[in-house]
Design a protein around this motif. Structure first.
Motif: not given
Length: 72
Positions: A7-9, A12-16
């Motif tokens: 998912t998008v979340w 985003m979590k992996r990126f952050i």
């Protein structure tokens, strides 16, 4: 083979988390590499730290004291 739903979340979590991990590694490496400079700068500017933080502490204490007296 078991596939997970991406998912998008999760992206985003992996990126952050990746950026936070890279930042922590850079901080640790720079603290080890420039340890003498950091120690010298901190010891030379101790009074500047005290003079910079004292008004902040007084303001925070004053606001806390006023709020405490208002909500009695």
């Amino acid at each position: 083979m078991d596939y997970q739903t991406v998912t998008v979340w999760t992206v985003m979590k992996r990126f952050i988390l990746g950026w936070m991990l890279a930042g922590m590694i850079l901080v640790i490496v720079s603290c080890v590499k420039y340890k003498e400079f950091i120690i010298t700068a901190f010891s030379n500017n101790t009074w500047a730290w005290v003079n910079a933080m004292m008004p902040v502490l007084i303001i925070v204490f004053g606001i806390w004291y006023m709020l405490k007296s208002i909500f009695r």
